[in-house]
Scaffold this motif. Sequence first.
Motif, mmCIF file in Angstrom:
data_model
loop_
_atom_site.group_PDB
_atom_site.id
_atom_site.type_symbol
_atom_site.label_atom_id
_atom_site.label_comp_id
_atom_site.label_asym_id
_atom_site.label_seq_id
_atom_site.Cartn_x
_atom_site.Cartn_y
_atom_site.Cartn_z
ATOM 1 N N SER A 68 -8.276 3.402 -2.494
ATOM 2 C CA SER A 68 -7.600 4.067 -3.608
ATOM 3 C C SER A 68 -6.150 3.622 -3.710
ATOM 4 C CB SER A 68 -7.666 5.591 -3.422
ATOM 5 O OG SER A 68 -6.824 6.243 -4.340
ATOM 6 N N GLY A 69 -5.840 2.906 -4.764
ATOM 7 C CA GLY A 69 -4.452 2.535 -5.006
ATOM 8 C C GLY A 69 -3.569 3.747 -5.196
ATOM 9 N N LEU A 70 -4.111 4.812 -5.771
ATOM 10 C CA LEU A 70 -3.323 6.016 -6.008
ATOM 11 C C LEU A 70 -2.902 6.669 -4.699
ATOM 12 C CD1 LEU A 70 -2.094 8.209 -7.786
ATOM 13 C CD2 LEU A 70 -4.365 9.275 -7.909
ATOM 14 N N LEU A 71 -3.843 6.893 -3.790
ATOM 15 C CA LEU A 71 -3.517 7.570 -2.535
ATOM 16 C C LEU A 71 -2.567 6.740 -1.676
ATOM 17 C CD1 LEU A 71 -7.002 9.059 -1.573
ATOM 18 C CD2 LEU A 71 -5.070 10.219 -2.660
ATOM 19 N N SER A 73 -0.506 4.461 -2.756
ATOM 20 C CA SER A 73 0.782 4.410 -3.452
ATOM 21 C C SER A 73 1.570 5.696 -3.258
ATOM 22 C CB SER A 73 0.561 4.145 -4.947
ATOM 23 O OG SER A 73 -0.064 2.895 -5.163
ATOM 24 N N MET A 74 0.896 6.826 -3.235
ATOM 25 C CA MET A 74 1.579 8.105 -2.995
ATOM 26 C C MET A 74 2.240 8.104 -1.629
ATOM 27 S SD MET A 74 -1.141 10.897 -4.537
ATOM 28 C CE MET A 74 -0.234 12.290 -3.848
ATOM 29 N N ALA A 75 1.508 7.657 -0.616
ATOM 30 C CA ALA A 75 2.078 7.602 0.729
ATOM 31 C C ALA A 75 3.286 6.673 0.774
ATOM 32 C CB ALA A 75 1.017 7.151 1.725
ATOM 33 N N ALA A 76 3.191 5.546 0.080
ATOM 34 C CA ALA A 76 4.293 4.582 0.077
ATOM 35 C C ALA A 76 5.531 5.155 -0.597
ATOM 36 C CB ALA A 76 3.859 3.291 -0.615
ATOM 37 N N LEU A 129 1.647 0.140 4.904
ATOM 38 C CA LEU A 129 1.548 0.642 3.531
ATOM 39 C C LEU A 129 1.957 -0.416 2.517
ATOM 40 C CD1 LEU A 129 2.867 4.307 3.881
ATOM 41 C CD2 LEU A 129 0.552 3.590 3.259
ATOM 42 N N VAL A 130 2.994 -1.170 2.823
ATOM 43 C CA VAL A 130 3.419 -2.231 1.905
ATOM 44 C C VAL A 130 2.296 -3.246 1.722
ATOM 45 C CG1 VAL A 130 4.996 -4.186 1.616
ATOM 46 C CG2 VAL A 130 5.886 -1.972 2.323
ATOM 47 N N SER A 131 1.653 -3.641 2.822
ATOM 48 C CA SER A 131 0.568 -4.615 2.715
ATOM 49 C C SER A 131 -0.622 -4.031 1.950
ATOM 50 C CB SER A 131 0.137 -5.084 4.104
ATOM 51 O OG SER A 131 -0.485 -4.036 4.835
ATOM 52 N N LEU A 132 -0.899 -2.739 2.138
ATOM 53 C CA LEU A 132 -2.007 -2.107 1.437
ATOM 54 C C LEU A 132 -1.726 -1.984 -0.058
ATOM 55 C CD1 LEU A 132 -2.942 0.733 3.969
ATOM 56 C CD2 LEU A 132 -4.299 -1.307 3.438
ATOM 57 N N VAL A 133 -0.497 -1.633 -0.403
ATOM 58 C CA VAL A 133 -0.147 -1.518 -1.821
ATOM 59 C C VAL A 133 -0.238 -2.882 -2.503
ATOM 60 C CG1 VAL A 133 1.714 -0.986 -3.444
ATOM 61 C CG2 VAL A 133 1.275 0.542 -1.532
ATOM 62 N N ARG A 134 0.197 -3.912 -1.818
ATOM 63 C CA ARG A 134 0.115 -5.251 -2.398
ATOM 64 C C ARG A 134 -1.342 -5.693 -2.550
ATOM 65 N NH1 ARG A 134 4.628 -7.796 -3.301
ATOM 66 N NH2 ARG A 134 3.486 -9.775 -3.509
ATOM 67 N N LYS A 135 -2.209 -5.189 -1.689
ATOM 68 C CA LYS A 135 -3.621 -5.536 -1.765
ATOM 69 C C LYS A 135 -4.335 -4.733 -2.839
ATOM 70 C CE LYS A 135 -7.348 -7.610 -0.073
ATOM 71 N NZ LYS A 135 -7.537 -9.071 -0.117
ATOM 72 N N ARG A 218 6.984 -0.794 -8.383
ATOM 73 C CA ARG A 218 6.497 -1.116 -9.731
ATOM 74 C C ARG A 218 6.820 -2.568 -10.095
ATOM 75 N NH1 ARG A 218 9.201 2.299 -14.378
ATOM 76 N NH2 ARG A 218 10.919 0.943 -13.735
ATOM 77 N N ARG A 219 7.977 -3.042 -9.635
ATOM 78 C CA ARG A 219 8.403 -4.399 -9.987
ATOM 79 C C ARG A 219 7.827 -5.467 -9.064
ATOM 80 N NH1 ARG A 219 14.880 -3.161 -11.041
ATOM 81 N NH2 ARG A 219 14.591 -1.853 -12.903
ATOM 82 N N THR A 220 7.486 -5.100 -7.844
ATOM 83 C CA THR A 220 7.097 -6.118 -6.860
ATOM 84 C C THR A 220 5.609 -6.136 -6.533
ATOM 85 O OG1 THR A 220 7.593 -4.609 -5.013
ATOM 86 C CG2 THR A 220 9.380 -6.037 -5.783
ATOM 87 N N CYS A 221 4.871 -5.121 -6.954
ATOM 88 C CA CYS A 221 3.453 -5.048 -6.614
ATOM 89 C C CYS A 221 2.584 -5.101 -7.866
ATOM 90 C CB CYS A 221 3.149 -3.758 -5.847
ATOM 91 S SG CYS A 221 3.993 -3.633 -4.267
ATOM 92 N N PRO A 222 1.402 -5.653 -7.750
ATOM 93 C CA PRO A 222 0.478 -5.669 -8.907
ATOM 94 C C PRO A 222 -0.024 -4.268 -9.202
ATOM 95 C CG PRO A 222 -0.661 -6.403 -6.939
ATOM 96 C CD PRO A 222 0.795 -6.252 -6.546
#
Length: 230
Positions: A68-71, A73-76, A129-135, A218-222
């Motif tokens: 889940s990108g949402l979950l 992203s919330m943690a990040a 978390l950064v690696s997961l958000v980028r994925k 928002r600017r650095t991740c897809p």
Amino acid sequence: MKTLAATPDLTAAPAQERPRLPLLVKLAYTAFMAVLIPVYLRNYGPTNFLYFCDVALLLTLAGVWLESGLLISMAAVGILIPQAFWVVDFTVRLTGHSFTGMTDYMFDANRSRFLRGLSFFHGWLPFRLVSLVRKLGYDRRAFPAWTLLAWALCLVCYFWMPPIGARLADPKLPVNINYVFGFSDTNPQSWMSPAAFLATWMAALFALVYVPTHRVLRRTCPQPALAGGA
């Protein structure tokens, strides 16, 4: 001569439906949580899981299995900046100096090395978390969702959790959860009334932590590959 069209492979799952996170990542994180949760419950009690960082741990656990990108992203949004301060504070403390005092407990001989070792998640979780958000992609709904969740946690901790100076049967049980009464666990802040401090703290978290983190992600991740950021 007619050319035979290639027969599509109907057994292959669409690209967006294939697992995007390796099973090893999911199993390793789950194994860590399977150790941390019972140990923390036994030593710190259930209220310890009201801390932002522990809520982020649980969101991440659900997020890696649901992809889940949402979950994620919330943690990040919630902990990238605070945990960066944790890393800096711990590094400064290793030199024999003090920065914010937020990692003093890591040097408390009254706590076992194993218990303190588990707390090193504060150091590696932000990078994970950064690696997961980028994925998985950054879901912009995470910004308002985490903000509302964090504010609700602040109110719960202010009205129902032990304040600074509370006498508890076990000194390891948490007080002043999420710093709603000040930045020390031994001395209440004296700059303003408790209610005014709470309101100021909640506003500061929004403006100085969540807004800048949201903008950078928002600017650095897809964006999430699946509709809705799931």
